[in-house]
Design a protein around this motif. Structure first.
Motif, PDB file in Angstrom:
ATOM      1  N   ALA A 177      22.434  47.227  24.531  1.00 58.50           N
ATOM      2  CA  ALA A 177      21.116  46.687  24.190  1.00 58.50           C
ATOM      3  C   ALA A 177      20.193  46.753  25.397  1.00 58.50           C
ATOM      4  CB  ALA A 177      21.260  45.239  23.718  1.00 58.50           C
ATOM      5  N   ALA A 178      18.899  46.634  25.141  1.00 56.10           N
ATOM      6  CA  ALA A 178      17.904  46.659  26.216  1.00 56.10           C
ATOM      7  C   ALA A 178      16.897  45.538  25.990  1.00 56.10           C
ATOM      8  CB  ALA A 178      17.197  48.011  26.246  1.00 56.10           C
ATOM      9  N   LEU A 179      16.485  44.952  27.093  1.00 58.13           N
ATOM     10  CA  LEU A 179      15.529  43.836  27.048  1.00 58.13           C
ATOM     11  C   LEU A 179      14.353  44.158  27.948  1.00 58.13           C
ATOM     12  CD1 LEU A 179      14.872  40.720  26.520  1.00 58.13           C
ATOM     13  CD2 LEU A 179      16.093  40.308  28.660  1.00 58.13           C
ATOM     14  N   TYR A 180      13.137  43.982  27.431  1.00 54.65           N
ATOM     15  CA  TYR A 180      11.933  44.091  28.262  1.00 54.65           C
ATOM     16  C   TYR A 180      11.488  42.688  28.648  1.00 54.65           C
ATOM     17  CZ  TYR A 180       6.912  43.949  29.109  1.00 54.65           C
ATOM     18  OH  TYR A 180       5.676  43.665  29.640  1.00 54.65           O
ATOM     19  N   VAL A 181      11.097  42.530  29.907  1.00 55.51           N
ATOM     20  CA  VAL A 181      10.526  41.235  30.353  1.00 55.51           C
ATOM     21  C   VAL A 181       9.203  41.516  31.071  1.00 55.51           C
ATOM     22  CG1 VAL A 181      10.907  39.098  31.639  1.00 55.51           C
ATOM     23  CG2 VAL A 181      12.872  40.344  30.719  1.00 55.51           C
ATOM     24  N   LYS A 182       8.201  40.712  30.758  1.00 54.30           N
ATOM     25  CA  LYS A 182       6.874  40.869  31.382  1.00 54.30           C
ATOM     26  C   LYS A 182       6.975  40.608  32.901  1.00 54.30           C
ATOM     27  CE  LYS A 182       3.124  38.965  29.328  1.00 54.30           C
ATOM     28  NZ  LYS A 182       2.305  37.747  29.112  1.00 54.30           N
ATOM     29  N   GLU A 183       6.200  41.381  33.665  1.00 56.19           N
ATOM     30  CA  GLU A 183       6.363  41.423  35.123  1.00 56.19           C
ATOM     31  C   GLU A 183       6.294  40.049  35.815  1.00 56.19           C
ATOM     32  OE1 GLU A 183       7.156  44.093  36.882  1.00 56.19           O
ATOM     33  OE2 GLU A 183       7.068  43.027  38.793  1.00 56.19           O
ATOM     34  N   ASP A 184       5.263  39.266  35.526  1.00 56.98           N
ATOM     35  CA  ASP A 184       5.128  38.017  36.297  1.00 56.98           C
ATOM     36  C   ASP A 184       6.271  37.045  35.981  1.00 56.98           C
ATOM     37  OD1 ASP A 184       4.048  37.862  33.766  1.00 56.98           O
ATOM     38  OD2 ASP A 184       2.596  36.302  34.275  1.00 56.98           O
ATOM     39  N   ILE A 185       6.759  37.087  34.743  1.00 58.51           N
ATOM     40  CA  ILE A 185       7.868  36.195  34.373  1.00 58.51           C
ATOM     41  C   ILE A 185       9.155  36.683  35.026  1.00 58.51           C
ATOM     42  CG2 ILE A 185       9.210  35.277  32.430  1.00 58.51           C
ATOM     43  CD1 ILE A 185       6.570  35.990  30.796  1.00 58.51           C
ATOM     44  N   LEU A 186       9.330  37.994  34.994  1.00 55.52           N
ATOM     45  CA  LEU A 186      10.530  38.606  35.574  1.00 55.52           C
ATOM     46  C   LEU A 186      10.675  38.184  37.042  1.00 55.52           C
ATOM     47  CD1 LEU A 186      12.818  40.574  34.962  1.00 55.52           C
ATOM     48  CD2 LEU A 186      11.303  42.455  35.562  1.00 55.52           C
ATOM     49  N   LYS A 187       9.563  38.204  37.762  1.00 60.04           N
ATOM     50  CA  LYS A 187       9.596  37.834  39.192  1.00 60.04           C
ATOM     51  C   LYS A 187      10.038  36.392  39.383  1.00 60.04           C
ATOM     52  CE  LYS A 187       6.214  40.782  41.426  1.00 60.04           C
ATOM     53  NZ  LYS A 187       4.815  40.944  41.011  1.00 60.04           N
ATOM     54  N   GLN A 188       9.572  35.536  38.458  1.00 61.97           N
ATOM     55  CA  GLN A 188       9.874  34.098  38.632  1.00 61.97           C
ATOM     56  C   GLN A 188      11.269  33.714  38.171  1.00 61.97           C
ATOM     57  OE1 GLN A 188       7.013  32.173  36.141  1.00 61.97           O
ATOM     58  NE2 GLN A 188       5.295  33.262  37.076  1.00 61.97           N
ATOM     59  N   LEU A 189      11.868  34.524  37.294  1.00 60.84           N
ATOM     60  CA  LEU A 189      13.151  34.118  36.693  1.00 60.84           C
ATOM     61  C   LEU A 189      14.274  34.085  37.729  1.00 60.84           C
ATOM     62  CD1 LEU A 189      13.303  36.005  33.284  1.00 60.84           C
ATOM     63  CD2 LEU A 189      13.046  33.551  33.659  1.00 60.84           C
ATOM     64  N   ALA A 190      15.109  33.046  37.612  1.00 60.16           N
ATOM     65  CA  ALA A 190      16.234  32.916  38.536  1.00 60.16           C
ATOM     66  C   ALA A 190      17.251  34.021  38.259  1.00 60.16           C
ATOM     67  CB  ALA A 190      16.885  31.550  38.337  1.00 60.16           C
ATOM     68  N   SER A 191      17.749  34.628  39.329  1.00 57.60           N
ATOM     69  CA  SER A 191      18.803  35.648  39.199  1.00 57.60           C
ATOM     70  C   SER A 191      20.082  35.007  38.650  1.00 57.60           C
ATOM     71  CB  SER A 191      19.075  36.247  40.581  1.00 57.60           C
ATOM     72  OG  SER A 191      20.278  36.978  40.565  1.00 57.60           O
ATOM     73  N   VAL A 192      20.837  35.805  37.871  1.00 54.92           N
ATOM     74  CA  VAL A 192      22.149  35.320  37.444  1.00 54.92           C
ATOM     75  C   VAL A 192      23.255  36.173  38.086  1.00 54.92           C
ATOM     76  CG1 VAL A 192      21.419  34.274  35.253  1.00 54.92           C
ATOM     77  CG2 VAL A 192      22.006  36.699  35.316  1.00 54.92           C
ATOM     78  N   ASN A 193      22.854  36.996  39.063  1.00 54.24           N
ATOM     79  CA  ASN A 193      23.826  37.885  39.717  1.00 54.24           C
ATOM     80  C   ASN A 193      24.292  37.273  41.056  1.00 54.24           C
ATOM     81  OD1 ASN A 193      25.423  40.153  40.119  1.00 54.24           O
ATOM     82  ND2 ASN A 193      23.842  41.571  39.445  1.00 54.24           N
ATOM     83  N   HIS A 194      25.087  38.022  41.813  1.00 53.05           N
ATOM     84  CA  HIS A 194      25.655  37.519  43.074  1.00 53.05           C
ATOM     85  C   HIS A 194      24.549  37.127  44.062  1.00 53.05           C
ATOM     86  CE1 HIS A 194      29.164  39.183  41.289  1.00 53.05           C
ATOM     87  NE2 HIS A 194      28.831  40.439  41.517  1.00 53.05           N
ATOM     88  N   PHE A 195      24.875  36.220  44.982  1.00 52.31           N
ATOM     89  CA  PHE A 195      23.852  35.665  45.884  1.00 52.31           C
ATOM     90  C   PHE A 195      23.208  36.728  46.779  1.00 52.31           C
ATOM     91  CE2 PHE A 195      27.669  35.634  48.415  1.00 52.31           C
ATOM     92  CZ  PHE A 195      27.241  35.891  49.715  1.00 52.31           C
ATOM     93  N   PHE A 196      23.993  37.794  47.116  1.00 53.52           N
ATOM     94  CA  PHE A 196      23.453  38.793  48.056  1.00 53.52           C
ATOM     95  C   PHE A 196      22.619  39.875  47.367  1.00 53.52           C
ATOM     96  CE2 PHE A 196      27.899  39.678  46.995  1.00 53.52           C
ATOM     97  CZ  PHE A 196      27.789  40.912  46.392  1.00 53.52           C
ATOM     98  N   ILE A 197      22.510  39.806  46.020  1.00 55.72           N
ATOM     99  CA  ILE A 197      21.755  40.846  45.291  1.00 55.72           C
ATOM    100  C   ILE A 197      20.251  40.618  45.471  1.00 55.72           C
ATOM    101  CG2 ILE A 197      21.230  41.734  42.951  1.00 55.72           C
ATOM    102  CD1 ILE A 197      24.018  42.552  43.568  1.00 55.72           C
ATOM    103  N   GLY A 198      19.863  39.386  45.646  1.00 49.18           N
ATOM    104  CA  GLY A 198      18.441  39.081  45.825  1.00 49.18           C
ATOM    105  C   GLY A 198      17.711  39.028  44.501  1.00 49.18           C
ATOM    106  N   ASN A 199      16.406  39.208  44.579  1.00 46.96           N
ATOM    107  CA  ASN A 199      15.567  38.989  43.389  1.00 46.96           C
ATOM    108  C   ASN A 199      15.147  40.301  42.721  1.00 46.96           C
ATOM    109  OD1 ASN A 199      14.373  37.070  41.698  1.00 46.96           O
ATOM    110  ND2 ASN A 199      12.360  37.447  42.628  1.00 46.96           N
ATOM    111  N   LYS A 200      15.879  41.384  43.026  1.00 49.78           N
ATOM    112  CA  LYS A 200      15.456  42.718  42.528  1.00 49.78           C
ATOM    113  C   LYS A 200      15.783  42.903  41.052  1.00 49.78           C
ATOM    114  CE  LYS A 200      15.780  46.890  44.236  1.00 49.78           C
ATOM    115  NZ  LYS A 200      16.387  48.044  44.847  1.00 49.78           N
ATOM    116  N   SER A 201      14.827  43.468  40.318  1.00 43.66           N
ATOM    117  CA  SER A 201      15.050  43.780  38.898  1.00 43.66           C
ATOM    118  C   SER A 201      15.246  45.277  38.756  1.00 43.66           C
ATOM    119  CB  SER A 201      13.842  43.368  38.077  1.00 43.66           C
ATOM    120  OG  SER A 201      13.760  41.976  38.083  1.00 43.66           O
TER     121      SER A 201
END
Ligand SMILES: Cc1ncc(COP(=O)(O)O)c(C=O)c1O
Length: 405
Positions: free
Chosen positions: A224-248
């Motif tokens: 599946a694929a999900l689109y997220v609007k840019e400003d929201i995407l930036k604000q959303l908390a990562s659910v990945n490892h701590f060293f991955i950072g905030n990159k989408s």
């Protein structure tokens, strides 16, 4: 639309069965199979390194994101998040979104959704959020914006609704609903699983915040694929490892990407190019829009041929819109019940006649319960896509008449 040309791209259609269960998953064209075979042969290594196979593997992942961004009308490929299923992506988003909401905030969900766009939001009740249900009008089967107005409050944080229900097969006024929700200061989460194989999707023009669809119901691989609007995407908390950072998208793409799945997604693009006669590498958005508009036109004829045919049976009740003045809103996904036989019986008898379709609630459990059809075994659903034909509908109706008479 040259349906014969289209069907020639699907070697899995070379049999005498009629496949009317496409809302459960479409067939894949040969281009998809070819891409997967080539990927395994040429580039099945971890992406990110510098040797040629690794570069090719990485490019496959990037290009797949780029194509899906084009398909949905998204401004940028990093706004596309791949996952194992729409259900899993929705749950992931609810886990991330929960961190920005407070106890007492409100979420509106609909009774017409597949459960994938309900359970993840109902789950947030555990954290003190309040979930309200937006019902449909049981006569018109429509989600009415008047009803939504009554549900929106200054505590509403999200409205989750389907672009098209997988049972009702009618397009909701997506842009109008989004405007209303934004005016109330909330976000929108649109389930596009049942619409993406049938319609032009334009997430930027609609200004949608979240839009999800399953690639396996749009001629591609399971995923599946999900689109997220840019400003929201930036604000959303990562659910990945701590060293991955905030990159989408990587902050939401957990583990190694489904590499062969990305290759398969590029096979959808190859298929679109083959049936529109386009050669060369690029397949611009405007060509996708033109193709989807042609598919839309062709499928409206299929939808109404099916509805008109079913309406002729006195014992059949169509569960969904059958008012011709709203012709354009319909996709060829038509649910029905019959007085003379239970849905499962009809399904089995059609299978004996080499017609494949489904029966039951199709995970739109709350909708079927709301329509008081649960005890009766739900509905029979005929779901077609653009490789189906009017001739198949005639054969289906003829066989149905033998079962119901
Ligand atoms: C409208 C709709 N939404 C969501 C889903 C769930 O999709 P997935 O299997 O990708 O989780 C389905 C699957 O049938 C569906 O029809």
């Amino acid at each position: 639309m040259d349906v014969q040309l289209i069907r020639r791209q699907f070697s899995s259609l070379n049999h005498d069965w009629i496949l009317f269960e496409n809302a459960g998953g479409t067939q894949v064209p040969d281009q998809v199979m070819q891409r997967v075979a080539n990927f395994y042969r040429e580039a099945n290594v971890q992406p990110g390194d510098f040797y040629p196979k690794a570069v090719q593997s990485g490019q496959t992942v990037q290009e797949a994101h780029r194509f899906i961004a084009e398909l949905l009308g998204a401004p940028s490929p990093h706004q596309i998040i791949f996952g194992p299923s729409a259900t899993a992506l929705n749950r992931l988003m609810s886990v991330s979104l929960q961190q920005r909401w407070q106890e007492g905030d409100e979420i509106i969900v609909t009774v017409s959704d597949h459960e994938a766009n309900v359970t993840p939001w109902v789950f947030l009740e555990k954290f003190g959020l309040k979930v309200k249900f937006w019902p449909i009008n049981p006569d018109s089967f429509d989600l009415e914006t008047e009803q939504l107005k009554n549900l929106l409050t200054d505590r509403t944080v999200l409205v989750a609704f389907p672009h098209i229900s997988n049972i009702l097969g009618t397009e909701n006024p997506v842009a109008e609903i989004i405007r209303m929700v934004h005016d109330a200061g909330a976000l929108v989460y649109v389930d596009g699983v049942a619409s993406t194989p049938h319609r032009v999707i334009d997430v930027a023009e609609w200004d949608v915040d979240f839009f999800v669809f399953s690639t396996y119901k749009t001629f591609g691989p399971h995923g599946a694929a999900l689109y997220v609007k840019e400003d929201i995407l930036k604000q959303l908390a990562s659910v990945n490892h701590f060293f991955i950072g905030n990159k989408s998208p990587v902050k939401f793409e957990l583990g190694t990407p489904n590499l062969e799945g990305c290759a398969a997604i590029l096979g959808i693009r190859d298929y679109f190019k083959a049936i529109t006669g386009i050669t060369g590498d690029s397949f611009p958005r405007k060509k996708i829009v033109a193709l989807m508009n042609n598919i839309h036109e062709y499928e409206i004829d299929l939808a109404w041929k099916l509805i008109d045919g079913l309406t002729r049976f006195r014992s059949v009740k169509i569960i969904g819109l059958s008012d011709r003045t709203q012709r354009e809103r319909r996709v060829p996904v038509v649910a029905f019940t019959a007085d003379s036989a239970a849905p499962e019986q009809i399904m089995k008898k059609l299978a004996d006649r080499k017609i494949a379709l489904g029966s039951g609630h199709f995970y739109a459990y709350r909708l079927i319960r709301y329509l008081e059809l649960l005890q009766k075994g739900g509905v029979v659903r005929a779901s077609l896509v653009h490789y189906n034909t009017g001739e198949e509908i005639e054969r289906f109706l003829m066989q149905l008449s033998r079962i119901l008479d």
